[in-house]
Every structure is written in C-alpha cells, then in structure tokens.
Scaffold this motif. Structure first.
Motif, PDB file in Angstrom:
ATOM      1  N   PHE A 193      35.540  10.057 -30.786  1.00  0.00           N
ATOM      2  CA  PHE A 193      37.097   9.578 -30.011  1.00  0.00           C
ATOM      3  C   PHE A 193      38.130  10.584 -29.934  1.00  0.00           C
ATOM      4  O   PHE A 193      38.965   9.953 -29.355  1.00  0.00           O
ATOM      5  CB  PHE A 193      37.523   9.817 -32.190  1.00  0.00           C
ATOM      6  CG  PHE A 193      38.615   9.006 -32.255  1.00  0.00           C
ATOM      7  CD1 PHE A 193      38.111   7.563 -32.581  1.00  0.00           C
ATOM      8  CD2 PHE A 193      39.602   9.334 -32.827  1.00  0.00           C
ATOM      9  CE1 PHE A 193      39.498   7.209 -32.707  1.00  0.00           C
ATOM     10  CE2 PHE A 193      40.346   9.144 -33.426  1.00  0.00           C
ATOM     11  CZ  PHE A 193      40.902   7.752 -33.332  1.00  0.00           C
ATOM     12  N   TYR A 194      37.836  11.664 -29.982  1.00  0.00           N
ATOM     13  CA  TYR A 194      39.036  12.770 -28.840  1.00  0.00           C
ATOM     14  C   TYR A 194      39.083  12.569 -27.698  1.00  0.00           C
ATOM     15  O   TYR A 194      40.077  12.844 -27.055  1.00  0.00           O
ATOM     16  CB  TYR A 194      38.625  14.004 -29.747  1.00  0.00           C
ATOM     17  CG  TYR A 194      39.009  15.290 -29.395  1.00  0.00           C
ATOM     18  CD1 TYR A 194      40.124  16.193 -29.643  1.00  0.00           C
ATOM     19  CD2 TYR A 194      39.086  15.442 -28.078  1.00  0.00           C
ATOM     20  CE1 TYR A 194      40.865  16.886 -29.394  1.00  0.00           C
ATOM     21  CE2 TYR A 194      39.988  16.712 -27.646  1.00  0.00           C
ATOM     22  CZ  TYR A 194      41.289  17.546 -28.288  1.00  0.00           C
ATOM     23  OH  TYR A 194      41.716  18.741 -27.320  1.00  0.00           O
ATOM     24  N   GLN A 195      37.798  12.133 -27.190  1.00  0.00           N
ATOM     25  CA  GLN A 195      37.455  12.941 -25.509  1.00  0.00           C
ATOM     26  C   GLN A 195      38.411  11.319 -24.931  1.00  0.00           C
ATOM     27  O   GLN A 195      38.658  11.354 -24.562  1.00  0.00           O
ATOM     28  CB  GLN A 195      36.324  12.421 -25.048  1.00  0.00           C
ATOM     29  CG  GLN A 195      35.618  13.820 -25.601  1.00  0.00           C
ATOM     30  CD  GLN A 195      36.416  14.822 -24.722  1.00  0.00           C
ATOM     31  OE1 GLN A 195      36.765  14.793 -23.837  1.00  0.00           O
ATOM     32  NE2 GLN A 195      36.495  16.039 -25.163  1.00  0.00           N
ATOM     33  N   ARG A 223      46.049  16.423 -25.003  1.00  0.00           N
ATOM     34  CA  ARG A 223      45.310  17.283 -25.841  1.00  0.00           C
ATOM     35  C   ARG A 223      46.261  17.057 -26.953  1.00  0.00           C
ATOM     36  O   ARG A 223      45.253  16.812 -28.214  1.00  0.00           O
ATOM     37  CB  ARG A 223      45.473  18.601 -25.516  1.00  0.00           C
ATOM     38  CG  ARG A 223      44.654  19.952 -26.839  1.00  0.00           C
ATOM     39  CD  ARG A 223      44.679  20.864 -26.157  1.00  0.00           C
ATOM     40  NE  ARG A 223      44.284  20.826 -24.694  1.00  0.00           N
ATOM     41  CZ  ARG A 223      44.256  21.290 -23.403  1.00  0.00           C
ATOM     42  NH1 ARG A 223      46.008  21.206 -23.432  1.00  0.00           N
ATOM     43  NH2 ARG A 223      43.862  20.877 -22.374  1.00  0.00           N
ATOM     44  N   ARG A 224      47.672  16.807 -27.594  1.00  0.00           N
ATOM     45  CA  ARG A 224      49.151  16.690 -28.754  1.00  0.00           C
ATOM     46  C   ARG A 224      48.440  15.305 -29.245  1.00  0.00           C
ATOM     47  O   ARG A 224      47.750  15.214 -31.076  1.00  0.00           O
ATOM     48  CB  ARG A 224      49.767  16.768 -28.888  1.00  0.00           C
ATOM     49  CG  ARG A 224      50.420  16.856 -29.067  1.00  0.00           C
ATOM     50  CD  ARG A 224      50.557  18.323 -30.322  1.00  0.00           C
ATOM     51  NE  ARG A 224      50.859  18.234 -32.115  1.00  0.00           N
ATOM     52  CZ  ARG A 224      51.823  19.174 -32.104  1.00  0.00           C
ATOM     53  NH1 ARG A 224      52.668  19.688 -31.319  1.00  0.00           N
ATOM     54  NH2 ARG A 224      52.257  19.090 -33.447  1.00  0.00           N
ATOM     55  N   LEU A 225      47.998  14.584 -28.470  1.00  0.00           N
ATOM     56  CA  LEU A 225      47.717  13.244 -29.141  1.00  0.00           C
ATOM     57  C   LEU A 225      46.632  13.129 -29.686  1.00  0.00           C
ATOM     58  O   LEU A 225      46.301  13.172 -30.568  1.00  0.00           O
ATOM     59  CB  LEU A 225      47.700  11.997 -27.972  1.00  0.00           C
ATOM     60  CG  LEU A 225      46.963  10.996 -28.086  1.00  0.00           C
ATOM     61  CD1 LEU A 225      48.077  10.014 -29.115  1.00  0.00           C
ATOM     62  CD2 LEU A 225      47.056  10.233 -26.659  1.00  0.00           C
ATOM     63  N   ALA A 226      45.704  13.750 -28.555  1.00  0.00           N
ATOM     64  CA  ALA A 226      43.813  13.529 -29.163  1.00  0.00           C
ATOM     65  C   ALA A 226      43.435  14.695 -30.641  1.00  0.00           C
ATOM     66  O   ALA A 226      42.768  13.889 -31.524  1.00  0.00           O
ATOM     67  CB  ALA A 226      42.948  14.551 -28.613  1.00  0.00           C
ATOM     68  N   GLU A 227      44.501  16.101 -30.674  1.00  0.00           N
ATOM     69  CA  GLU A 227      44.976  16.615 -31.786  1.00  0.00           C
ATOM     70  C   GLU A 227      45.132  14.902 -33.303  1.00  0.00           C
ATOM     71  O   GLU A 227      44.474  15.779 -33.843  1.00  0.00           O
ATOM     72  CB  GLU A 227      45.238  17.837 -31.718  1.00  0.00           C
ATOM     73  CG  GLU A 227      44.110  18.592 -30.464  1.00  0.00           C
ATOM     74  CD  GLU A 227      45.129  20.123 -30.158  1.00  0.00           C
ATOM     75  OE1 GLU A 227      44.578  20.326 -29.448  1.00  0.00           O
ATOM     76  OE2 GLU A 227      46.258  19.996 -30.883  1.00  0.00           O
TER      77      GLU A 227
END
Length: 486
Positions: free
Chosen positions: A313-315, A359-363
């Motif tokens: 999901f993060y990726q 990266r911020r979006l995924a986190e």
C-alpha cells in the motif's frame, strides 16, 4: 419480500429490531443536539467552545478539492450553527474497501474533526441489488453468504479507521446496516409507502439510468430501483437517526438527490414542513490523465492488510507521479495546506530530493489506514530493499518484500553445508561459482543485509531467518529472496 428473510444473512448488529416497520410518523429529528465546536487549522480536534467558533467544514472541503456539488447553499450555515449527523454509504461488493472508497472516509473524518457526527452505512440490503452508477454492465450477483462476509469485513474496517483516527472529544462514529429496515419490509409495503412517492420521469432522467438505457445491455428493473432504495435510506436515517446530510462521490449525485426529494415528499406535507436535509458530493479520485486511482496491474489497492500489505500500500502511494502527488496530499491527508504548498514549491526548487512529496503522502495515508504499527512495518520493509540497506531482517519483513524482489526456492539439502557462492550460482544470482567467489572477495555480496567477505563462506543454519528465508544481494541493488524448503 423485498429482501428475503433467512437467518443466514440477517444483520448481526446487537439489538436489531426485526419487527414490521411502523407507519410513517413524519420527522422525529431532535432539535436539541448539543453543539460541540472544533478548533481546526488543518488537523483539528473537537472542543467545547461556542458554536460561533465551529470551523466551516464546507469551506475546508472546497479548499482541499473535496467538494463537487451541494444540494443547497444553506448547508454551510447549518454546519456552522450546530452539530450535524452526516452519512456515507458503502455497498459490500467485496470483502475490503479500496483506495477509491478512502475519499468518502476522509470526508467523513473531516466532518468528524469539525465537530459533526459521522455515520457509516453498510449496504446489507442495497448490496443485494447493485448500484448502476458509473457502470456499463450489471454487477455480478453475489451469494448471500458472501454479502454477509463482506458486510462484516467492511464494517470492521470502517470502525477501525474512524475510531482510531478520531481526535479527542470528537463525536464517535456510528456504523449502521440498511438491511435492518429493508429486511422486514414486504414488497407491498415498499410499493405502497415508498414507491407511490417516486416519479418515474425523474428516475429515468438520472444519468446513471439514462446512460444504461442507451447501452446495448439496457438496465434491469432491479438496478432501476436502486436509487429509490438509497433514497429511502436517507428518509429512514433522517427520521429515525436525526441524519441531515448525505455525502458520496460525484457519481452518486442522482441517488443523493433522490433521497432529498423523497424526504420532501414523505416527511413534509400540507400540515408540516420537511426537515432541512442536504447532499454533498466529492470528486472521484482520478490521476492527471483522468484514470481512476485505486487500480493497478495487480488489481485494486485494497485497504485491508489481509488483501494488500501495508508495505505494498505504501509503495503504491510512494510511486505516484509528480503530476498527481500534490492533489493527493490535499485530498487524502490532513496536512495543513501551508505545508502542502511548501512541498509543492520545493518540488520546483533546485536541490529538491526526488520523491520527498511522495514519501510524505505515503507515510500520512498509510498511517491513517494501517496505524503507526502498519506504517512502521511498511517503512522497515521499504528500508530492507534499499541499496546498501543495513536493516535487521525478520521473516515478516522478508515476506512483505517478497513481491518486489526476485525469488527462488532451493531444497534444504542443497543449502545445508553449501558455500554461499554455490547457492548464488544455483539461483542464477551469479553466472558461475567462480564469479560469485570473485564478487564475495571484492566485498560485493550481502547475506541478510550483512556483507560477506569470506570467499568460501559456508551457509550456517543461523543464516536462515525463521529457518526458511534468506535475502541475497549481488551488489547493492541486485537482490533475491531465497526460500528453503524441506
């Protein structure tokens, strides 16, 4: 019966009343709701300050690109004046929600953070009919048992998301099931007390109906009545639960207005005024080329960790394009708009580190969906596959990354007592044993993220994580997951 009443698919909600529904009694909305104010910057929490301090949720949604249409301008004033109950429906078409559904949950969460009460409605009844909105063909019919499993799974997901992310003092989420009121209702009752208030001309004019009628397949009577079922959901929730706002994706506009129209006809009349109710839609989640988010080559981007790991999901979010990342930061996260604007400006400035915004979006989104534990799991798995990573590995982390690294399988007998060079050649990570030994001698081989420099290193039992897994690397980027089987 409108919905067959067999014990196998009755709602399991505690205290569910299965008696015949009482005749319509007009509005039962309580006018005495306490107004819990919320102080909102962009990540608000509720407080008990005066109603005048209540944040403007409609303006907030508009500023973040989360507002498409509203049935009346009075919604803004009503939302500022006091607490509203707001609902969004979720039909059980699968045993998990996906990224496209997340937008409805985020909008519900914004209402919750602004001091309003979120209501998540499970389509235990409407899921047995099928919504024609946005579809060119009729939905496949699911078994009653599958629908019940889907209802339970989606209900658990909604409770988890909206309870875990509920700010202190904000109203708690209520999760309801429309099978509770449609299940006991006979077909004749439906026609007599609901159907006679619907106008066929208005129903035919809905985009979802007109588009299907013009297609080769047409539309079944079952799907044609869907808008009436969803419309009555709003009537019931307004009268019995005090709900005054329905939200949904822009493709739900016809179904939502069917509900506000039924409220006027059923709960109003010559001797009484219908409750003031509203509909609000948000845009569908699409990329810069107009394609729906939430789909990938491997299928839907599920919210359930059982169907899609937090790492994957993060990726998916980490890999969105620069053209889409800022819009998704506004729509899917609760970051202040000022912070998002700063990220956008940084993307165009010299020295910007690629994928910082992604990266911020995924986190942020992974934390919202899977919690801190899920985010930590995703970050650990991501770190494990980075070139030159020194992450301490465990079996769970290796299983997470299994889909993103080449893998191979060897028998335990072929690994026990073998040199690392033998193993690397056997799984084709190097063209030969001599090439593998040369790479080891040069310091270019890693076993479970640990550098191996002994040319004739023999694989030890302790090198097998959980007794069955090893992560091999030839250089910093060329990695392979090895499964050892008996």
């Amino acid at each position: 019966m409108l919905v067959q009443q067999r014990a196998g698919f009755r709602s399991t909600r505690a205290g569910s009343d299965r008696r015949r529904p009482a005749p319509f009694q007009g509005s039962r909305i309580s006018r005495g709701h306490a107004c819990t104010a919320a102080e909102v910057t962009e990540a608000p929490t509720a407080s008990t300050s005066a109603p005048a301090d209540r944040p403007n949720v409609v303006s907030l949604l508009r500023s973040r690109g989360l507002l498409a249409e509203v049935t009346g301008e009075q919604l803004e004033a009503a939302a500022l004046a006091g607490r509203l109950s707001v609902y969004c429906g979720f039909d059980p078409t699968a045993d998990s929600l996906h990224l496209g559904n997340l937008l409805g949950i985020v909008v519900l969460s914004w209402f919750q953070r602004c001091g309003h009460e979120p209501v998540a409605l499970l389509g235990g009844a409407t899921g047995r009919v099928g919504d024609p909105s946005g579809r060119s063909t009729e939905r496949p019919v699911l078994s009653e048992e599958q629908i019940e499993r889907n209802v339970a799974a989606i209900g658990s997901c909604l409770r988890s998301l909206l309870q875990r992310n509920c700010p202190p003092g904000a109203p708690a989420v209520r999760v309801l099931n429309n099978l509770d009121w449609f299940g006991p209702m006979s077909f004749l009752t439906f026609l007599r007390e609901i159907g006679k208030f619907a106008r066929v001309g208005t129903m035919l004019a809905k985009d979802s109906v007109r588009t299907r009628m013009e297609s080769d397949q047409g539309i079944s009577f079952t799907e044609f009545t869907y808008q009436l079922l969803q419309g009555y959901d709003f009537v019931h929730l307004c009268r019995e639960e005090g709900v005054r706002v329905q939200i949904g994706g822009s493709d739900q506009w016809g179904n939502i207005t069917a509900g506000t129209d039924l409220i006027r006809r059923l709960l109003g009349g010559e001797d009484k005024e219908a409750p003031e109710c509203f509909g609000l839609t948000f845009p569908l989640l699409t990329d810069s080329e107009g394609r729906k988010f939430g789909k990938s080559v491997g299928g839907a981007i599920w919210l359930s960790a059982e169907k899609l790991s937090p790492y994957k999901f993060y990726q998916y979010l980490f890999q969105v394009t620069d053209a889409d990342v800022v819009k998704l930061l506004r729509m899917l996260t609760f970051l202040p708009l000022e912070e998002i604007a700063a990220l956008e400006a940084a993307m165009a400035a010299p020295g910007y580190v690629p994928n910082t915004a992604q990266r911020r979006l995924a986190e942020e989104v992974t934390r919202f969906v899977h919690g801190e534990e899920g985010l930590a799991q995703a970050l650990k798995a991501t770190e494990a596959l980075k070139p030159g990573a020194a992450t301490q590995l465990d079996a769970a982390t290796l299983e997470e990354v299994a889909g993103d690294a080449p893998s191979a399988t060897l028998s335990r007998g072929s690994v026990a007592g073998a040199t690392l060079a033998d193993v690397m050649a056997a799984v084709k990570l190097q063209p030969s044993k001599s090439a593998a030994r040369k790479l080891i001698k040069g310091g270019g081989v890693y076993l479970n993220n640990q550098k191996v420099t002994e040319e004739l290193y023999v694989v030890q039992p302790g090198d097998l994580i959980d007794g069955r897994l090893m992560l091999l690397a030839a250089g910093k980027k060329n990695k392979m997951l090895l499964r050892v089987v008996d």
